[in-house]
Write a protein that holds these residues in place. Structure first.
Motif, PDB file in Angstrom:
ATOM      1  N   TYR A 328      30.758 -30.531   0.417  1.00 50.45           N
ATOM      2  CA  TYR A 328      31.094 -29.151   0.542  1.00 50.45           C
ATOM      3  C   TYR A 328      30.307 -28.492   1.409  1.00 50.45           C
ATOM      4  N   THR A 378      27.507 -34.161 -11.702  1.00 51.48           N
ATOM      5  CA  THR A 378      26.572 -33.102 -11.430  1.00 51.48           C
ATOM      6  C   THR A 378      25.836 -32.655 -12.608  1.00 51.48           C
ATOM      7  N   ARG A 395      27.850 -29.847 -14.386  1.00 52.89           N
ATOM      8  CA  ARG A 395      28.223 -28.642 -13.605  1.00 52.89           C
ATOM      9  C   ARG A 395      29.373 -29.163 -12.565  1.00 52.89           C
ATOM     10  N   ARG A 396      29.994 -28.119 -11.844  1.00 52.20           N
ATOM     11  CA  ARG A 396      30.874 -28.502 -10.976  1.00 52.20           C
ATOM     12  C   ARG A 396      31.017 -27.273  -9.731  1.00 52.20           C
ATOM     13  N   VAL A 397      30.955 -27.657  -8.767  1.00 52.49           N
ATOM     14  CA  VAL A 397      30.876 -26.727  -7.434  1.00 52.49           C
ATOM     15  C   VAL A 397      32.516 -26.386  -7.267  1.00 52.49           C
ATOM     16  N   TYR A 398      32.990 -25.560  -7.032  1.00 52.22           N
ATOM     17  CA  TYR A 398      34.281 -25.210  -6.915  1.00 52.22           C
ATOM     18  C   TYR A 398      34.670 -25.173  -5.282  1.00 52.22           C
ATOM     19  N   THR A 399      35.512 -25.871  -5.007  1.00 49.65           N
ATOM     20  CA  THR A 399      35.751 -26.264  -3.351  1.00 49.65           C
ATOM     21  C   THR A 399      36.977 -25.833  -3.049  1.00 49.65           C
ATOM     22  N   ARG A 403      40.334 -23.340 -10.675  1.00 47.85           N
ATOM     23  CA  ARG A 403      38.855 -22.957 -10.942  1.00 47.85           C
ATOM     24  C   ARG A 403      38.838 -23.221 -12.444  1.00 47.85           C
ATOM     25  N   ARG A 404      37.854 -23.910 -12.818  1.00 50.50           N
ATOM     26  CA  ARG A 404      37.409 -23.959 -14.198  1.00 50.50           C
ATOM     27  C   ARG A 404      36.466 -23.070 -14.687  1.00 50.50           C
ATOM     28  N   ARG A 405      36.470 -22.571 -15.927  1.00 47.51           N
ATOM     29  CA  ARG A 405      35.346 -21.650 -16.224  1.00 47.51           C
ATOM     30  C   ARG A 405      34.062 -22.563 -16.156  1.00 47.51           C
ATOM     31  N   ASP A 407      32.427 -22.821 -13.122  1.00 44.38           N
ATOM     32  CA  ASP A 407      32.371 -23.767 -11.953  1.00 44.38           C
ATOM     33  C   ASP A 407      31.494 -22.517 -10.939  1.00 44.38           C
TER      34      ASP A 407
END
Length: 453
Positions: A328, A378, A395-399, A403-405, A407
């Motif tokens: 990303y 991650t 964790r998750r990077v929103y790309t 979108r999740r809570r 992110d």
């Protein structure tokens, strides 16, 4: 009597987040048993942590079995001091670039530490007894008057408080013109290599005044320089084989049996570049920042800016596995170039069974990839996760997409919080993560016999 003036307020958040440059951790390394963990920082200090064995009763008390104790500070010493090269009018930083442990031969431990120019061999030993009852000295160590000695006694060793002594045994200086980026101990236990931008030298641990140059890529005219050496490592089993990586993304495997000077490599590993995707940043992001042999010696793990790759020594056409660490960021390369983050050198490590790889990212994130399934996760190294028995959160990077809570958006990433240095225990699921001036040690509490990655 009341006061109208407000008392000055202290910004505790600023004080908590303020980091002195000298305290930033620059390298992390377990010894061969995993019982000791050494860290070096930009202030030239080395801190050694020792694993405290937890008794069975203590383990049963918390309802767990097989857990190991914590790592506590064992010893701290100043390895390097700032220096000055008067010939070139250049300051030499005290920053510790690499630490490597030597295989343990006796009760003492030995480690190599290096800054940009000088490599040092240190002996770490314990003393829990002291001699008493000298004939020619009193209790304070002063010489006695011989005329007053009327009888002789046998000196004895008496128990005393445990003392950890760290002493320099060797100083390997004047071997490099350029900055040392790697040191690697050979499997023969007698030699090691050190690499700078243009040369790789091999040293004998008992000889400090000379080394043998085994790779030299310096051109006759420095204007013709097109690449530099970024990392080098010996094979874990074969003492005559080593690999080094370059800023062009190339890996070169060398065999010292073929030639004393290994300017001509045995094998070269490089991924063909897609001409359609070439850009101004292509050469920068393809530079290999770290290379590691697998424990089996069959594979190589490398890290460039955006990916981690696994290479098979028997297949030199390209990597057998490629893992996207933070794809990303490809759209952010321009801003990363402007703030110099694009030149960050991330390390990568194998787990003990070579089934999982780990490498760092930004925003205090680090990534793990399961080689069997290809899945990545991650994780975040932050203060809350450092509490005893706290569980690491994914964790998750929103790309894009839903979108999740929880992110994190790409634009919200903190590029000052970077995970560059890490280490994995040689036989257990224990990892050490360096995040600026903080060291995080995480342990998998799952029974290894029933664990599934």
């Amino acid at each position: 009597m009341g006061e109208d003036a407000e008392s000055p307020k202290i910004n505790h958040t600023f004080l908590r987040d303020y980091v002195t440059e000298a305290d930033v951790i620059s390298t992390v390394e377990f010894n061969q048993t995993g019982d000791l963990l050494a860290t070096g920082d930009k202030g030239g200090r080395v801190v050694i942590f020792q694993r405290e064995t937890e008794s069975k009763a203590e383990s049963e008390e918390v309802g767990e079995t097989g857990d190991s104790g914590e790592y506590n500070v064992y010893s701290t010493f100043q390895s390097h001091e700032p220096d000055f090269d008067y010939l070139k009018s250049l300051e030499i930083e005290e920053k510790i670039n690499k630490i490597r442990w030597l295989p343990q031969q006796n009760a003492a431990h030995f480690l190599l530490s290096t800054n940009d120019k000088t490599i040092k061999l240190w002996k770490v030993s314990e003393r829990d007894k002291r001699p008493e009852g000298y004939n020619l000295k009193d209790e304070e160590g002063r010489l006695k008057d011989i005329s007053t000695i009327t009888s002789l006694q046998v000196p004895v060793l008496k128990p005393t408080d445990l003392m950890v002594e760290v002493r320099p045994r060797r100083v390997f200086a004047n071997g490099h013109t350029y900055h040392v980026n790697s040191i690697s101990v050979n499997s023969d236990g007698e030699t090691y290599l050190s690499a700078d931008d243009l040369r790789i030298n091999m040293w004998h641990l008992g000889i400090t005044d000379r080394s043998f140059n085994i790779v030299d890529i310096k051109p006759a005219n420095m204007e013709d320089l097109t690449e530099v050496i970024t990392a080098a490592e010996f094979h874990p089993q074969h003492c005559h084989v080593f690999v080094y990586s370059s800023s062009k993304g190339t890996l070169r495997l060398c065999d010292m049996r073929a030639s004393a000077l290994c300017d001509k490599h045995t094998k070269s590993f490089e991924e063909p570049e897609d001409p359609g995707s070439r850009s101004f940043f292509s050469e920068i992001i393809s530079s290999v920042s770290d290379v590691k042999f697998s424990h089996s010696g069959r594979y190589l793990l490398t890290r460039d800016y955006l990916t981690a790759k696994v290479w098979d020594l028997n297949m030199d056409k390209g990597p057998v596995e490629t893992y996207q660490v933070h794809e990303y960021l490809r759209s952010k390369l321009c801003s990363l170039y402007e703030n110099d983050c694009i030149f960050d050198k991330f390390e990568c490590v194998w787990n003990s069974s070579d089934s999982v790889i780990m490498t760092g990212a930004y925003n205090s994130f680090f990534r793990m990839f399961d080689r069997e399934t290809g899945r990545g996760v991650t994780l975040e190294a932050w203060r809350e996760s450092s509490k005893p028995r706290a569980v690491l959160r994914t964790r998750r990077v929103y790309t894009g997409g839903k979108r999740r809570r929880g992110d994190v958006g790409v634009d919200s990433l903190d590029f000052t919080k970077k995970i560059l240095h890490m280490a994995w225990h040689p036989s257990e699921n224990i990892i050490a993560i360096a995040a600026t001036n903080n060291l995080y040690i995480f342990q998998d509490r799952v029974n290894p016999e029933t664990q599934t990655q």
